[in-house]
Design a protein around this motif. Structure first.
Motif, PDB file in Angstrom:
ATOM      1  N   LEU A   1      -3.824  16.104 -32.816  1.00 51.83           N
ATOM      2  CA  LEU A   1      -4.818  15.109 -33.214  1.00 51.83           C
ATOM      3  C   LEU A   1      -4.376  14.333 -34.448  1.00 51.83           C
ATOM      4  CD1 LEU A   1      -8.076  17.197 -32.656  1.00 51.83           C
ATOM      5  CD2 LEU A   1      -7.354  15.191 -31.333  1.00 51.83           C
ATOM      6  N   GLU A   2      -3.678  15.004 -35.360  1.00 50.64           N
ATOM      7  CA  GLU A   2      -3.184  14.337 -36.569  1.00 50.64           C
ATOM      8  C   GLU A   2      -1.899  13.552 -36.318  1.00 50.64           C
ATOM      9  OE1 GLU A   2      -4.538  14.092 -39.588  1.00 50.64           O
ATOM     10  OE2 GLU A   2      -6.313  15.179 -38.879  1.00 50.64           O
TER      11      GLU A   2
ATOM     12  N   TYR B   1     -15.151  23.689 -40.129  1.00 50.78           N
ATOM     13  CA  TYR B   1     -14.597  22.560 -39.406  1.00 50.78           C
ATOM     14  C   TYR B   1     -15.295  22.385 -38.061  1.00 50.78           C
ATOM     15  CZ  TYR B   1     -10.676  19.411 -38.279  1.00 50.78           C
ATOM     16  OH  TYR B   1      -9.905  18.334 -37.990  1.00 50.78           O
TER      17      TYR B   1
ATOM     18  N   LEU C   1      -4.997  20.714 -33.339  1.00 50.66           N
ATOM     19  CA  LEU C   1      -5.254  19.929 -34.556  1.00 50.66           C
ATOM     20  C   LEU C   1      -4.016  19.149 -34.976  1.00 50.66           C
ATOM     21  CD1 LEU C   1      -7.359  22.501 -36.614  1.00 50.66           C
ATOM     22  CD2 LEU C   1      -8.186  20.550 -35.289  1.00 50.66           C
TER      23      LEU C   1
ATOM     24  N   ALA D   1     -15.290  14.278 -29.792  1.00 53.88           N
ATOM     25  CA  ALA D   1     -15.011  12.840 -29.806  1.00 53.88           C
ATOM     26  C   ALA D   1     -13.548  12.566 -30.108  1.00 53.88           C
ATOM     27  CB  ALA D   1     -15.912  12.151 -30.834  1.00 53.88           C
ATOM     28  N   ARG D   2     -12.957  13.310 -31.038  1.00 60.03           N
ATOM     29  CA  ARG D   2     -11.546  13.113 -31.355  1.00 60.03           C
ATOM     30  C   ARG D   2     -10.664  13.481 -30.165  1.00 60.03           C
ATOM     31  NH1 ARG D   2      -9.715  15.971 -36.619  1.00 60.03           N
ATOM     32  NH2 ARG D   2      -7.924  14.598 -36.279  1.00 60.03           N
ATOM     33  N   CYS D   3     -11.029  14.552 -29.461  1.00 61.21           N
ATOM     34  CA  CYS D   3     -10.235  14.986 -28.312  1.00 61.21           C
ATOM     35  C   CYS D   3     -10.295  13.971 -27.175  1.00 61.21           C
ATOM     36  CB  CYS D   3     -10.715  16.349 -27.819  1.00 61.21           C
ATOM     37  SG  CYS D   3     -10.286  17.727 -28.912  1.00 61.21           S
ATOM     38  N   ARG D   4     -11.386  13.253 -27.048  1.00 61.49           N
ATOM     39  CA  ARG D   4     -11.482  12.250 -25.986  1.00 61.49           C
ATOM     40  C   ARG D   4     -10.463  11.134 -26.169  1.00 61.49           C
ATOM     41  NH1 ARG D   4     -17.022  13.815 -26.038  1.00 61.49           N
ATOM     42  NH2 ARG D   4     -17.585  12.356 -27.707  1.00 61.49           N
ATOM     43  N   GLY D   5      -9.994  10.949 -27.366  1.00 58.99           N
ATOM     44  CA  GLY D   5      -8.976   9.938 -27.620  1.00 58.99           C
ATOM     45  C   GLY D   5      -7.554  10.452 -27.589  1.00 58.99           C
ATOM     46  N   LEU D   6      -7.363  11.738 -27.281  1.00 66.04           N
ATOM     47  CA  LEU D   6      -6.026  12.340 -27.288  1.00 66.04           C
ATOM     48  C   LEU D   6      -5.427  12.269 -25.891  1.00 66.04           C
ATOM     49  CD1 LEU D   6      -3.944  13.960 -29.008  1.00 66.04           C
ATOM     50  CD2 LEU D   6      -5.042  16.040 -28.129  1.00 66.04           C
TER      51      LEU D   6
ATOM     52  N   ASP E   1     -17.259  17.059 -34.719  1.00 70.32           N
ATOM     53  CA  ASP E   1     -16.604  15.807 -34.366  1.00 70.32           C
ATOM     54  C   ASP E   1     -15.364  15.992 -33.487  1.00 70.32           C
ATOM     55  OD1 ASP E   1     -15.112  17.013 -36.359  1.00 70.32           O
ATOM     56  OD2 ASP E   1     -14.534  15.128 -37.319  1.00 70.32           O
ATOM     57  N   LEU E   2     -14.996  17.232 -33.211  1.00 71.94           N
ATOM     58  CA  LEU E   2     -13.780  17.448 -32.433  1.00 71.94           C
ATOM     59  C   LEU E   2     -13.868  16.931 -30.998  1.00 71.94           C
ATOM     60  CD1 LEU E   2     -12.243  20.888 -33.483  1.00 71.94           C
ATOM     61  CD2 LEU E   2     -11.264  18.612 -33.718  1.00 71.94           C
TER      62      LEU E   2
END
Length: 258
Positions: free
Chosen positions: A92-93, A184, A89, A192-197, A189-190
């Motif tokens: 991601l931030e 959470y 996390l 999708a967020r991880c695909r951008g990391l 939504d994690l």
């Protein structure tokens, strides 16, 4: 709040995030694996162990506390169990602050109902029945932590070492963070967020962990730059497979730095 911290070694900073939540740093051995190549930063998270018992106990606050630890623009972060999710996390931030992630014995990014019933059945099959009768405290923690090791002949010894010295648990912290993490993960939504990391990530599993390791499959699929290694261990792989753990992580940190 000024947390309890420990620094050792020389080199690029490597921050270690302990599990729990609500307990303390137990990374003495792990720090020794890397202090010839890294400045290893250990800490007791907010409200835990030797740190002040100051709230709020929220994911956002713990992410901010982790950000305060880095004394250079970028650092590596290794997290175990709950600490693995905290490391993820944080990246991601603040992706610009993290060089590499080592994600050890986490439970993935799917909702908890997809894996927790299996874990509870596995736990019930292994735990000493006295665990159900004891009040919260050191002995109950030792019985619980003993289930995280494969060999019953040495499991209690390993758990007692984790519980020594005993710094006490913080159930308020644990309850608050576990509840928030559950909500959470339900948001979904994690992935999708991880695909951008794009931060290079190493996932380390103990293949005998009571927490089903297929819970981590969706995280592995989502991350663009990921390696995954399974060791012949339970939930605390550096204790039961120290040579394999040390070699795996050191090689990852060296290779991904090139």
């Amino acid at each position: 709040m000024t947390p309890w911290t420990s620094r050792s070694g020389t080199g690029a900073p490597l921050v270690l995030c302990h599990g729990g939540p609500g307990i303390w740093d137990y990374f003495d051995d792990v720090a020794g694996f890397f202090d010839d190549t890294a400045t290893v930063i250990r800490w007791d998270q907010r409200g835990c162990g030797r740190s002040p018992r100051d709230g709020p106990y929220t994911v956002a606050r713990f992410v901010a506390d982790l950000d305060d630890l880095g004394d250079r623009p970028r650092f590596d972060v290794l997290g175990h169990s709950w600490g693995a999710l905290l490391a993820l996390l944080y990246a991601l931030e603040h992706p610009g602050r993290v060089n590499r992630i080592v994600y050890v014995s986490g439970v993935g990014i799917d909702p908890e109902h997809t894996w927790k019933p299996t874990y509870r059945r596995n736990f019930a099959a292994r735990v000493d029945p006295r665990w159900y009768e004891l009040e919260d405290g050191r002995e109950r923690a030792i019985l619980q932590w003993s289930t995280d090791f494969v060999d019953p002949a040495t499991a209690r010894e390993h758990a007692e070492r984790m519980a020594t010295p005993w710094h006490g648990l913080n159930p308020e912290c644990a309850d608050a963070l576990n509840a928030e993490v559950g909500r959470y993960l339900e948001r979904g939504d994690l992935p999708a967020r991880c695909r951008g990391l794009t931060v290079p990530t190493l996932i380390v599993d103990g293949r005998h962990d009571l927490r089903p390791r297929d819970a981590v499959d969706s995280l592995e699929r989502a991350l663009p730059d990921v390696r995954r290694v399974s060791l012949d261990a339970g939930h605390v792989p550096w204790v039961e497979e120290p040579a394999g753990f040390r070699r795996t992580v050191r090689e990852f940190l060296a290779d991904s730095a090139r």
